[in-house]
Design a protein around this motif. Sequence first.
Motif, PDB file in Angstrom:
ATOM      1  N   ARG A   1       0.844  -1.202   0.000  1.00  0.00           N
ATOM      2  CA  ARG A   1       0.000   0.000   0.000  1.00  0.00           C
ATOM      3  C   ARG A   1       0.878   1.250   0.000  1.00  0.00           C
ATOM      4  NH1 ARG A   1      -3.914   1.751   5.067  1.00  0.00           N
ATOM      5  NH2 ARG A   1      -4.976   3.443   3.990  1.00  0.00           N
ATOM      6  N   PHE A   2       0.516   2.214  -0.850  1.00  0.00           N
ATOM      7  CA  PHE A   2       1.267   3.464  -0.917  1.00  0.00           C
ATOM      8  C   PHE A   2       0.339   4.632  -0.646  1.00  0.00           C
ATOM      9  CE2 PHE A   2       3.225   0.486  -3.804  1.00  0.00           C
ATOM     10  CZ  PHE A   2       4.582   0.609  -3.545  1.00  0.00           C
ATOM     11  N   LEU A   3       0.712   5.492   0.286  1.00  0.00           N
ATOM     12  CA  LEU A   3       0.059   6.789   0.394  1.00  0.00           C
ATOM     13  C   LEU A   3       0.919   7.758  -0.406  1.00  0.00           C
ATOM     14  CD1 LEU A   3      -1.036   6.918   4.151  1.00  0.00           C
ATOM     15  CD2 LEU A   3      -2.332   6.166   2.152  1.00  0.00           C
ATOM     16  N   LEU A   4       0.287   8.398  -1.392  1.00  0.00           N
ATOM     17  CA  LEU A   4       1.004   9.291  -2.313  1.00  0.00           C
ATOM     18  C   LEU A   4       0.471  10.700  -2.117  1.00  0.00           C
ATOM     19  CD1 LEU A   4       0.535   6.991  -5.463  1.00  0.00           C
ATOM     20  CD2 LEU A   4       2.507   7.034  -3.905  1.00  0.00           C
ATOM     21  N   PHE A   5       1.372  11.671  -1.980  1.00  0.00           N
ATOM     22  CA  PHE A   5       0.937  13.040  -1.669  1.00  0.00           C
ATOM     23  C   PHE A   5       1.241  13.988  -2.831  1.00  0.00           C
ATOM     24  CE2 PHE A   5       1.329  10.865   2.310  1.00  0.00           C
ATOM     25  CZ  PHE A   5       0.239  11.333   3.028  1.00  0.00           C
ATOM     26  N   TYR A   6       0.328  14.918  -3.043  1.00  0.00           N
ATOM     27  CA  TYR A   6       0.405  15.823  -4.199  1.00  0.00           C
ATOM     28  C   TYR A   6       0.360  17.274  -3.730  1.00  0.00           C
ATOM     29  CZ  TYR A   6      -0.363  11.582  -6.747  1.00  0.00           C
ATOM     30  OH  TYR A   6      -0.197  10.318  -7.253  1.00  0.00           O
ATOM     31  N   PRO A   7       0.975  18.155  -4.519  1.00  0.00           N
ATOM     32  CA  PRO A   7       0.979  19.566  -4.113  1.00  0.00           C
ATOM     33  C   PRO A   7      -0.372  20.239  -4.332  1.00  0.00           C
ATOM     34  CG  PRO A   7       2.110  19.291  -6.221  1.00  0.00           C
ATOM     35  CD  PRO A   7       1.783  17.917  -5.721  1.00  0.00           C
ATOM     36  N   ASP A   8      -1.174  19.714  -5.249  1.00  0.00           N
ATOM     37  CA  ASP A   8      -2.454  20.385  -5.552  1.00  0.00           C
ATOM     38  C   ASP A   8      -3.435  19.381  -6.182  1.00  0.00           C
ATOM     39  OD1 ASP A   8      -1.709  20.126  -8.263  1.00  0.00           O
ATOM     40  OD2 ASP A   8      -0.538  21.972  -8.117  1.00  0.00           O
ATOM     41  N   LEU A   9      -4.655  19.846  -6.322  1.00  0.00           N
ATOM     42  CA  LEU A   9      -5.724  18.982  -6.846  1.00  0.00           C
ATOM     43  C   LEU A   9      -5.430  18.530  -8.274  1.00  0.00           C
ATOM     44  CD1 LEU A   9      -8.565  17.784  -6.474  1.00  0.00           C
ATOM     45  CD2 LEU A   9      -9.498  19.942  -7.348  1.00  0.00           C
ATOM     46  N   ALA A  10      -4.975  19.456  -9.123  1.00  0.00           N
ATOM     47  CA  ALA A  10      -4.781  19.121 -10.537  1.00  0.00           C
ATOM     48  C   ALA A  10      -3.766  17.985 -10.686  1.00  0.00           C
ATOM     49  CB  ALA A  10      -4.315  20.366 -11.304  1.00  0.00           C
ATOM     50  N   THR A  11      -2.682  18.040  -9.925  1.00  0.00           N
ATOM     51  CA  THR A  11      -1.650  16.994 -10.037  1.00  0.00           C
ATOM     52  C   THR A  11      -2.201  15.660  -9.536  1.00  0.00           C
ATOM     53  OG1 THR A  11      -0.107  18.769  -9.497  1.00  0.00           O
ATOM     54  CG2 THR A  11       0.807  16.571  -9.624  1.00  0.00           C
ATOM     55  N   MET A  12      -2.951  15.719  -8.446  1.00  0.00           N
ATOM     56  CA  MET A  12      -3.553  14.483  -7.919  1.00  0.00           C
ATOM     57  C   MET A  12      -4.513  13.872  -8.954  1.00  0.00           C
ATOM     58  SD  MET A  12      -6.013  14.266  -4.598  1.00  0.00           S
ATOM     59  CE  MET A  12      -7.341  13.119  -4.459  1.00  0.00           C
ATOM     60  N   LEU A  13      -5.314  14.710  -9.561  1.00  0.00           N
ATOM     61  CA  LEU A  13      -6.287  14.207 -10.538  1.00  0.00           C
ATOM     62  C   LEU A  13      -5.586  13.609 -11.758  1.00  0.00           C
ATOM     63  CD1 LEU A  13      -9.049  16.973 -10.374  1.00  0.00           C
ATOM     64  CD2 LEU A  13      -9.269  14.574  -9.682  1.00  0.00           C
ATOM     65  N   ASN A  14      -4.465  14.201 -12.148  1.00  0.00           N
ATOM     66  CA  ASN A  14      -3.746  13.643 -13.308  1.00  0.00           C
ATOM     67  C   ASN A  14      -3.309  12.209 -13.032  1.00  0.00           C
ATOM     68  OD1 ASN A  14      -4.033  15.747 -15.027  1.00  0.00           O
ATOM     69  ND2 ASN A  14      -2.112  16.752 -14.438  1.00  0.00           N
ATOM     70  N   ASP A  15      -2.805  11.967 -11.811  1.00  0.00           N
ATOM     71  CA  ASP A  15      -2.403  10.591 -11.485  1.00  0.00           C
ATOM     72  C   ASP A  15      -3.625   9.686 -11.299  1.00  0.00           C
ATOM     73  OD1 ASP A  15       0.241  11.017 -11.766  1.00  0.00           O
ATOM     74  OD2 ASP A  15       0.787  10.687  -9.657  1.00  0.00           O
ATOM     75  N   ALA A  16      -4.702  10.241 -10.760  1.00  0.00           N
ATOM     76  CA  ALA A  16      -5.928   9.435 -10.615  1.00  0.00           C
ATOM     77  C   ALA A  16      -6.394   8.974 -11.989  1.00  0.00           C
ATOM     78  CB  ALA A  16      -7.015  10.249  -9.917  1.00  0.00           C
ATOM     79  N   ARG A  17      -6.333   9.872 -12.964  1.00  0.00           N
ATOM     80  CA  ARG A  17      -6.742   9.522 -14.343  1.00  0.00           C
ATOM     81  C   ARG A  17      -5.824   8.447 -14.925  1.00  0.00           C
ATOM     82  NH1 ARG A  17      -7.089  15.473 -14.821  1.00  0.00           N
ATOM     83  NH2 ARG A  17      -9.271  15.886 -14.467  1.00  0.00           N
ATOM     84  N   LEU A  18      -4.524   8.672 -14.729  1.00  0.00           N
ATOM     85  CA  LEU A  18      -3.549   7.716 -15.258  1.00  0.00           C
ATOM     86  C   LEU A  18      -3.814   6.320 -14.683  1.00  0.00           C
ATOM     87  CD1 LEU A  18      -0.659   7.417 -16.715  1.00  0.00           C
ATOM     88  CD2 LEU A  18       0.262   7.624 -14.410  1.00  0.00           C
ATOM     89  N   LEU A  19      -3.990   6.254 -13.369  1.00  0.00           N
ATOM     90  CA  LEU A  19      -4.140   4.945 -12.716  1.00  0.00           C
ATOM     91  C   LEU A  19      -5.497   4.316 -13.016  1.00  0.00           C
ATOM     92  CD1 LEU A  19      -2.388   5.725  -9.313  1.00  0.00           C
ATOM     93  CD2 LEU A  19      -1.476   4.429 -11.263  1.00  0.00           C
ATOM     94  N   ALA A  20      -6.520   5.150 -13.196  1.00  0.00           N
ATOM     95  CA  ALA A  20      -7.847   4.602 -13.509  1.00  0.00           C
ATOM     96  C   ALA A  20      -7.884   4.012 -14.910  1.00  0.00           C
ATOM     97  CB  ALA A  20      -8.914   5.688 -13.368  1.00  0.00           C
ATOM     98  N   GLY A  21      -6.950   4.441 -15.752  1.00  0.00           N
ATOM     99  CA  GLY A  21      -6.927   3.970 -17.135  1.00  0.00           C
ATOM    100  C   GLY A  21      -6.202   2.646 -17.304  1.00  0.00           C
ATOM    101  N   GLU A  22      -5.609   2.127 -16.229  1.00  0.00           N
ATOM    102  CA  GLU A  22      -4.883   0.853 -16.316  1.00  0.00           C
ATOM    103  C   GLU A  22      -5.146   0.068 -15.026  1.00  0.00           C
ATOM    104  OE1 GLU A  22      -0.800   2.148 -14.811  1.00  0.00           O
ATOM    105  OE2 GLU A  22      -0.887   3.097 -16.783  1.00  0.00           O
ATOM    106  N   ASN A  23      -4.667  -1.160 -14.991  1.00  0.00           N
ATOM    107  CA  ASN A  23      -4.913  -1.969 -13.785  1.00  0.00           C
ATOM    108  C   ASN A  23      -3.631  -2.201 -12.993  1.00  0.00           C
ATOM    109  OD1 ASN A  23      -7.614  -2.084 -14.299  1.00  0.00           O
ATOM    110  ND2 ASN A  23      -7.485  -3.997 -15.460  1.00  0.00           N
ATOM    111  N   ARG A  24      -2.829  -1.162 -12.903  1.00  0.00           N
ATOM    112  CA  ARG A  24      -1.539  -1.273 -12.216  1.00  0.00           C
ATOM    113  C   ARG A  24      -1.746  -1.605 -10.727  1.00  0.00           C
ATOM    114  NH1 ARG A  24       2.732   3.700 -12.406  1.00  0.00           N
ATOM    115  NH2 ARG A  24       1.716   4.130 -14.389  1.00  0.00           N
ATOM    116  N   PHE A  25      -2.710  -0.934 -10.115  1.00  0.00           N
ATOM    117  CA  PHE A  25      -3.060  -1.210  -8.726  1.00  0.00           C
ATOM    118  C   PHE A  25      -4.423  -1.896  -8.677  1.00  0.00           C
ATOM    119  CE2 PHE A  25      -0.062   2.320  -8.186  1.00  0.00           C
ATOM    120  CZ  PHE A  25       0.726   1.837  -7.149  1.00  0.00           C
TER     121      PHE A  25
END
Length: 452
Positions: free
Chosen positions: A208-232
Motif C-alpha cells: 500500500r502506498f500513500l502518495l501526496f500531491y501539491p495540488d488537486l490538478a496533479t492528484m487528478l492527473n495521477d488518478a486519471r492515469l491509474l484509472a486507465g490501467e490496472n496497475r493497482f
Amino acid sequence: MPATIAPPPLVGELRFDEATRSERADDFGHIVHRVPNCVLLPGSADDVAETLDWAAHQGRRLAPQGQRHSTFGRSQVEDGIVAEMSTLRKIGPVESDRVEVEAGAKWSEVLRATLARGRTPPVLPEYIELSVGGTLIVGGVGGTTSMFGVQSDNLIELEVVTGNGQPFACSASHNADLFDAVRAGLGQVGVITKATLELVAAPESVRRFLLFYPDLATMLNDARLLAGENRFDAVQGAIAFAPGGGIAFRLDAAKNFDRNAPDDNGLLAGLSDDPARREPTTIPYFDYLNRFAALEATLKANGQWRLPHPWLTTFIGDSQVESVVNAELDALDPAADLGPLGQVVLSPIRRSAISSPLLRLPADELCYAFNLIRIPATDDADEASRLVDANRAAYERVRIAGGTLYPVSALPLSQGEWRDHFGSAFDQLDAAKREFDPANILTPGYEIFQAG
Ligand SMILES: Cc1cc2nc3c(=O)[nH]c(=O)nc-3n(C[C@H](O)[C@H](O)[C@H](O)COP(=O)(O)OP(=O)(O)OC[C@H]3O[C@@H](n4cnc5c(N)ncnc54)[C@H](O)[C@@H]3O)c2cc1C
C-alpha cells in the motif's frame, strides 16, 4: 390510527418495550429520530413475510435495519415496525466461487469466513462493519469498484421477501426485474433475506502506498492515469486539512500479492506525487480491508461516534471534477464543516464497471466518488441542521454540473427530486413498487413514494 390485530406466531419475536424501540430510533447520523411501534427480531425469512402481512393488515409500514449506519433516518419508521436483520446472519458454506449469506451478516463476518478458505468478495466497503443487506440496497462502493463494479454487481442470487409478503429468489436470469429493482433500489420493493455472493481468490498481502500531491490538478492527473490501467487493485483519494491550515491531496493505492512482493519502481513509474513524502507499507489483506477500524476506535474513544454525522456522498464526472471540487474546497470552512478528523473523499471510478441499473452515475466514463465526510466535534442540533442545509446546497451544485447523489447522504429529497435522481430508471423502480409493494409498506425512510 392503525388497527390492533394480534401478532402472527413467529420463530423469532416482536418486542414492544420502550428501550428496544428507542434504540431503533437512531442511526450513525444521529440527526433523525423516529420511534417505531415495535421491533421484529426475525428467526427466519418466513417471520419477515408474516410480519409484512401483519403490517399490511394494520396499515403500518416496515423498515429493515442492518447496522444502522445510515446518516438520515433511512432505516427508521415512525410508529411502524423495524425488522432487525442482524438476527439473520448465517454464513456459508463457502465454495470456491460463491457463498450464501443471510442479509443481516456484517461484511467483516463474511470476510472472516471466506478468508478461511482463501476466498474474498471482490468488492468491500471502506468500513466492513456494515450489513450485507444494508449495502446491497445502496450499491456498495469500494476501493476495487473501478475493476469489479459495486457490491450489488457481484451477486449470483438474492432471496427477497417483497412488500406484499411473498418470498422470491431472483438473479440476472430469473425474476430479473425484481433483482434489478432490489440492487441499489433503496429497499423499496423487498427485504433481502439471503444473498449468494460471488467470490474470487483472496491475496495474502497488500503493498500500500500513500502518495501526496501539491495540488488537486496533479492528484487528478495521477488518478486519471491509474484509472486507465490496472496497475493497482485499488486507488482511492482524499483531501485532508491540517489544523494549522495545511491541505493534503492524497491517493491511497493498493496492490495485492501472495508470495512475491511487487516491484515498487514499476508500480510508481511515471507518477507525479512527491517522492519524499511517499508512505509505503506491506500489510495482511484483512488488515488492509479493516483499515477504517483505527478511525472508528478513535471516534469511539473521544465520544465523536455518538455525535451527528451529516455526510454528503455524490458522484461527479471527470469533465467537471476539478472546477466543482475547487469551488467546494473554497466554500469549506474545514474546522467547522468537516471537523478535525473529517475529510473530503475523491476516488476515481470507471463507470463501465458498474451495472446495477438503479445506481445513478454521471455520463462520463471516468467518475469520482466525491464525499464530504463531516465529523464535526459538536452535538449541537443547530450545527447539524446547518450542515444538512450545506449538503443540499453542495448537492445542487454537483447536480447542475452533471453529478449524481449516492443516496447514503444526510439530506432531505422531495418525491419529485427522487424521481429526477432516478431519471430514466424511475419507471422501472415505480413499476416494481406497484407490483411487489403495492401498499407501500417498505422502507419509508427515503420518502421516495407517497404514503398510502
Ligand atoms: C463509517 C461508514 C463507512 C461507510 N463506507 C461506505 C463505503 O465504503 N461504501 C459504501 O457504499 N457505503 C459506505 N457507507 C454507507 C453505507 O453503505 C450505507 O449507509 C448502508 O446503507 C449502511 O448499511 P447498514 O447495514 O448500517 O444499514 P442500515 O443503516 O441499517 O440500513 C440502510 C438501509 O438499508 C435498508 N436495509 C437494511 N437491511 C436490509 C435488508 N436486508 N433488505 C432490504 N433493505 C435493507 C434499511 O431499511 C435502510 O434503508 C459507510 C457508512 C459509514 C457509517
